[in-house]
Design a protein around this motif. Structure first.
Motif, PDB file in Angstrom:
ATOM      1  N   ILE B 121       0.848  -1.198   0.000  1.00 51.26           N
ATOM      2  CA  ILE B 121       0.000   0.000   0.000  1.00 51.26           C
ATOM      3  C   ILE B 121       0.882   1.246   0.000  1.00 51.26           C
ATOM      4  CG2 ILE B 121      -1.705   1.338   1.300  1.00 51.26           C
ATOM      5  CD1 ILE B 121      -2.869  -1.244   2.325  1.00 51.26           C
ATOM      6  N   ALA B 122       0.807   1.993  -1.112  1.00 52.09           N
ATOM      7  CA  ALA B 122       1.653   3.180  -1.254  1.00 52.09           C
ATOM      8  C   ALA B 122       1.073   4.372  -0.507  1.00 52.09           C
ATOM      9  CB  ALA B 122       1.817   3.523  -2.734  1.00 52.09           C
ATOM     10  N   ALA B 123      -0.244   4.485  -0.531  1.00 47.66           N
ATOM     11  CA  ALA B 123      -0.922   5.610   0.113  1.00 47.66           C
ATOM     12  C   ALA B 123      -2.346   5.179   0.413  1.00 47.66           C
ATOM     13  CB  ALA B 123      -0.912   6.830  -0.793  1.00 47.66           C
ATOM     14  N   VAL B 124      -3.036   5.975   1.218  1.00 43.97           N
ATOM     15  CA  VAL B 124      -4.420   5.653   1.568  1.00 43.97           C
ATOM     16  C   VAL B 124      -5.267   6.923   1.452  1.00 43.97           C
ATOM     17  CG1 VAL B 124      -5.964   4.883   3.431  1.00 43.97           C
ATOM     18  CG2 VAL B 124      -3.743   3.757   3.121  1.00 43.97           C
ATOM     19  N   LEU B 125      -6.422   6.779   0.828  1.00 44.17           N
ATOM     20  CA  LEU B 125      -7.391   7.875   0.805  1.00 44.17           C
ATOM     21  C   LEU B 125      -8.368   7.655   1.953  1.00 44.17           C
ATOM     22  CD1 LEU B 125      -8.110   7.933  -3.041  1.00 44.17           C
ATOM     23  CD2 LEU B 125      -6.514   9.372  -1.738  1.00 44.17           C
ATOM     24  N   VAL B 126      -8.716   8.728   2.635  1.00 39.34           N
ATOM     25  CA  VAL B 126      -9.656   8.652   3.748  1.00 39.34           C
ATOM     26  C   VAL B 126     -10.934   9.375   3.344  1.00 39.34           C
ATOM     27  CG1 VAL B 126     -10.074   9.233   6.164  1.00 39.34           C
ATOM     28  CG2 VAL B 126      -7.745   8.676   5.391  1.00 39.34           C
ATOM     29  N   LEU B 127     -12.042   8.653   3.374  1.00 36.67           N
ATOM     30  CA  LEU B 127     -13.333   9.256   3.027  1.00 36.67           C
ATOM     31  C   LEU B 127     -14.144   9.472   4.309  1.00 36.67           C
ATOM     32  CD1 LEU B 127     -14.363   7.027  -0.047  1.00 36.67           C
ATOM     33  CD2 LEU B 127     -12.663   8.875   0.071  1.00 36.67           C
ATOM     34  N   ASP B 128     -14.504  10.714   4.573  1.00 40.57           N
ATOM     35  CA  ASP B 128     -15.347  11.046   5.721  1.00 40.57           C
ATOM     36  C   ASP B 128     -16.791  11.128   5.253  1.00 40.57           C
ATOM     37  OD1 ASP B 128     -13.766  11.504   8.169  1.00 40.57           O
ATOM     38  OD2 ASP B 128     -12.664  12.882   6.857  1.00 40.57           O
ATOM     39  N   PRO B 129     -17.619  10.147   5.639  1.00 45.65           N
ATOM     40  CA  PRO B 129     -19.000  10.114   5.160  1.00 45.65           C
ATOM     41  C   PRO B 129     -19.811  11.328   5.604  1.00 45.65           C
ATOM     42  CG  PRO B 129     -18.376   7.990   6.070  1.00 45.65           C
ATOM     43  CD  PRO B 129     -17.294   8.957   6.449  1.00 45.65           C
ATOM     44  N   GLU B 130     -20.607  11.862   4.691  1.00 49.51           N
ATOM     45  CA  GLU B 130     -21.535  12.938   5.032  1.00 49.51           C
ATOM     46  C   GLU B 130     -22.967  12.433   5.002  1.00 49.51           C
ATOM     47  OE1 GLU B 130     -20.430  16.399   2.600  1.00 49.51           O
ATOM     48  OE2 GLU B 130     -19.219  16.885   4.379  1.00 49.51           O
ATOM     49  N   SER B 131     -23.243  11.443   4.154  1.00 46.93           N
ATOM     50  CA  SER B 131     -24.589  10.849   4.149  1.00 46.93           C
ATOM     51  C   SER B 131     -24.537   9.450   3.553  1.00 46.93           C
ATOM     52  CB  SER B 131     -25.553  11.728   3.348  1.00 46.93           C
ATOM     53  OG  SER B 131     -25.196  11.707   1.981  1.00 46.93           O
ATOM     54  N   PHE B 132     -25.442   8.619   4.016  1.00 48.08           N
ATOM     55  CA  PHE B 132     -25.579   7.246   3.507  1.00 48.08           C
ATOM     56  C   PHE B 132     -26.967   7.098   2.899  1.00 48.08           C
ATOM     57  CE2 PHE B 132     -22.579   6.880   7.010  1.00 48.08           C
ATOM     58  CZ  PHE B 132     -21.632   5.988   6.528  1.00 48.08           C
ATOM     59  N   SER B 133     -27.055   6.383   1.795  1.00 43.58           N
ATOM     60  CA  SER B 133     -28.375   5.964   1.332  1.00 43.58           C
ATOM     61  C   SER B 133     -28.228   4.578   0.729  1.00 43.58           C
ATOM     62  CB  SER B 133     -28.955   6.956   0.326  1.00 43.58           C
ATOM     63  OG  SER B 133     -28.045   7.200  -0.709  1.00 43.58           O
ATOM     64  N   GLY B 134     -29.316   3.855   0.701  1.00 39.25           N
ATOM     65  CA  GLY B 134     -29.225   2.496   0.175  1.00 39.25           C
ATOM     66  C   GLY B 134     -30.595   1.930  -0.093  1.00 39.25           C
ATOM     67  N   TRP B 135     -30.595   0.901  -0.891  1.00 42.73           N
ATOM     68  CA  TRP B 135     -31.848   0.294  -1.311  1.00 42.73           C
ATOM     69  C   TRP B 135     -31.635  -1.204  -1.535  1.00 42.73           C
ATOM     70  CZ3 TRP B 135     -32.861  -2.373  -5.796  1.00 42.73           C
ATOM     71  CH2 TRP B 135     -34.210  -2.663  -6.043  1.00 42.73           C
ATOM     72  N   ALA B 136     -32.605  -1.995  -1.181  1.00 39.96           N
ATOM     73  CA  ALA B 136     -32.538  -3.436  -1.456  1.00 39.96           C
ATOM     74  C   ALA B 136     -33.884  -3.906  -1.983  1.00 39.96           C
ATOM     75  CB  ALA B 136     -32.178  -4.211  -0.190  1.00 39.96           C
ATOM     76  N   ALA B 137     -33.844  -4.827  -2.945  1.00 35.24           N
ATOM     77  CA  ALA B 137     -35.077  -5.367  -3.523  1.00 35.24           C
ATOM     78  C   ALA B 137     -35.830  -6.210  -2.506  1.00 35.24           C
ATOM     79  CB  ALA B 137     -34.755  -6.195  -4.764  1.00 35.24           C
ATOM     80  N   SER B 138     -35.082  -6.829  -1.593  1.00 35.49           N
ATOM     81  CA  SER B 138     -35.718  -7.665  -0.571  1.00 35.49           C
ATOM     82  C   SER B 138     -34.847  -7.666   0.678  1.00 35.49           C
ATOM     83  CB  SER B 138     -35.888  -9.100  -1.091  1.00 35.49           C
ATOM     84  OG  SER B 138     -34.639  -9.593  -1.537  1.00 35.49           O
ATOM     85  N   GLN B 139     -35.381  -8.170   1.782  1.00 37.51           N
ATOM     86  CA  GLN B 139     -34.626  -8.208   3.050  1.00 37.51           C
ATOM     87  C   GLN B 139     -33.378  -9.059   2.929  1.00 37.51           C
ATOM     88  OE1 GLN B 139     -34.536  -6.595   5.559  1.00 37.51           O
ATOM     89  NE2 GLN B 139     -36.514  -5.811   6.198  1.00 37.51           N
TER      90      GLN B 139
END
Lengths: 139, 139
Positions: B121-139
Motif C-alpha cells: 500500500i503506497a498511500a491511503v485515501l480517507v473518506l469522511d462520510p456525510e450521508s448514507f443511502s441504500g436500497w434493497a429489492a428484498s430483506q
C-alpha cells in the motif's frame, strides 16, 4: 493490461450493468447502479418502472440536463484479483427524444428480457461515448 | 426498500469494494473501482502497488485534492433482480497523513489479506462520510 476500445465495447455489451456517475452542483458527484444496452455506438440506460423508486423523474436525469458530462463504469470484481477487469466510458448524456423511444425500448428489451413488459420503461437516457478505457488483470 | 444507515454500513463493510466517483474539472466526473475498509466511521481506500497501474500518483488523488467531494457506490448485482441492493455514501476525501498511515495499512490488511505484504500500500485515501443511502429489492 490495458484493453483496446473494441475489447472495452465487447465487455460493456456482455455485462449490461454498471455504475453511472453524473455531476451534481452541490454534492459534486452522484453515482447510481444502472443497466444498459448498446445500440449503434450509443449506450441506452432505461428509467424503468420495475425496480422500485420514489419517482421516475430521477436525479440522474436532472443532473444530465444541467451538465451532460458523465462516466459509466462496468467491472468484474472477484476476491481472486487475477480475474479483475473494468471498463470506463466518458460520455455525454441526454434524454431520448419521444420519437426514438420505441426503438430504444426494443433494444433494451432484447438485452434485458424483463423490459419486454409493456410500460416497464418510462424513459431512456442516451449516452454518447467520448472515450473508452479499460483494464484487465489477465486475458 | 430503503436501508437504514446501520444497514448501509453493515453492507459496505461486508462488501469491501465499490466504485469511487470524484470530480474532474474538465471531464466532470471520474469513476474507478476500489477496495476499501471501514475504521471508526471512516472509509479507507488503498492506493496499492499490487493491481497494476501506471503510477501511484493517481488521478483520483489529484481530483480529491482539487475538490474533496466524492461518492462511493457499492452494489450487489444479479440477473435475478429480486436480489439487487446498493449502498451509496457521499463523502469528503483526503489523503491519509503520514503519521496515520501505518494504522490505516493494518486496518486494510485485516480486511483484505493481500495487503499483509509489506509495501503493498503506497498511500491511503480517507473518506469522511456525510450521508448514507441504500436500497434493497428484498430483506
Amino acid at each position: 493490461l490495458e484493453l483496446s476500445e473494441d475489447d472495452c465495447i465487447d465487455r460493456l455489451a456482455s455485462t449490461g450493468h454498471g455504475v453511472l456517475a453524473t455531476v451534481h452542483r452541490d454534492r459534486g458527484v452522484d453515482a447510481v447502479p444502472v443497466v444498459f444496452a448498446f445500440s449503434r455506438g450509443r449506450i441506452l440506460v432505461p428509467i424503468d418502472t420495475i425496480k422500485p423508486k420514489r419517482t421516475t423523474d430521477l436525479q440522474r436525469t436532472k443532473n444530465l440536463r444541467a451538465d451532460p458530462r458523465c462516466a459509466l463504469l462496468a467491472e468484474h470484481y472477484s476476491e481472486d484479483w487475477e480475474h479483475l477487469w473494468w471498463v470506463r466510458v466518458h460520455a455525454r448524456g441526454s434524454v431520448c427524444p419521444e420519437e426514438a423511444l420505441d426503438a430504444a425500448r426494443r433494444v433494451l428489451a432484447e438485452r434485458h428480457p424483463r423490459y419486454s413488459v409493456e410500460g416497464s420503461i418510462a424513459a431512456v437516457l442516451v449516452l454518447d461515448p467520448e472515450s473508452f478505457s479499460g483494464w484487465a488483470a489477465s486475458q
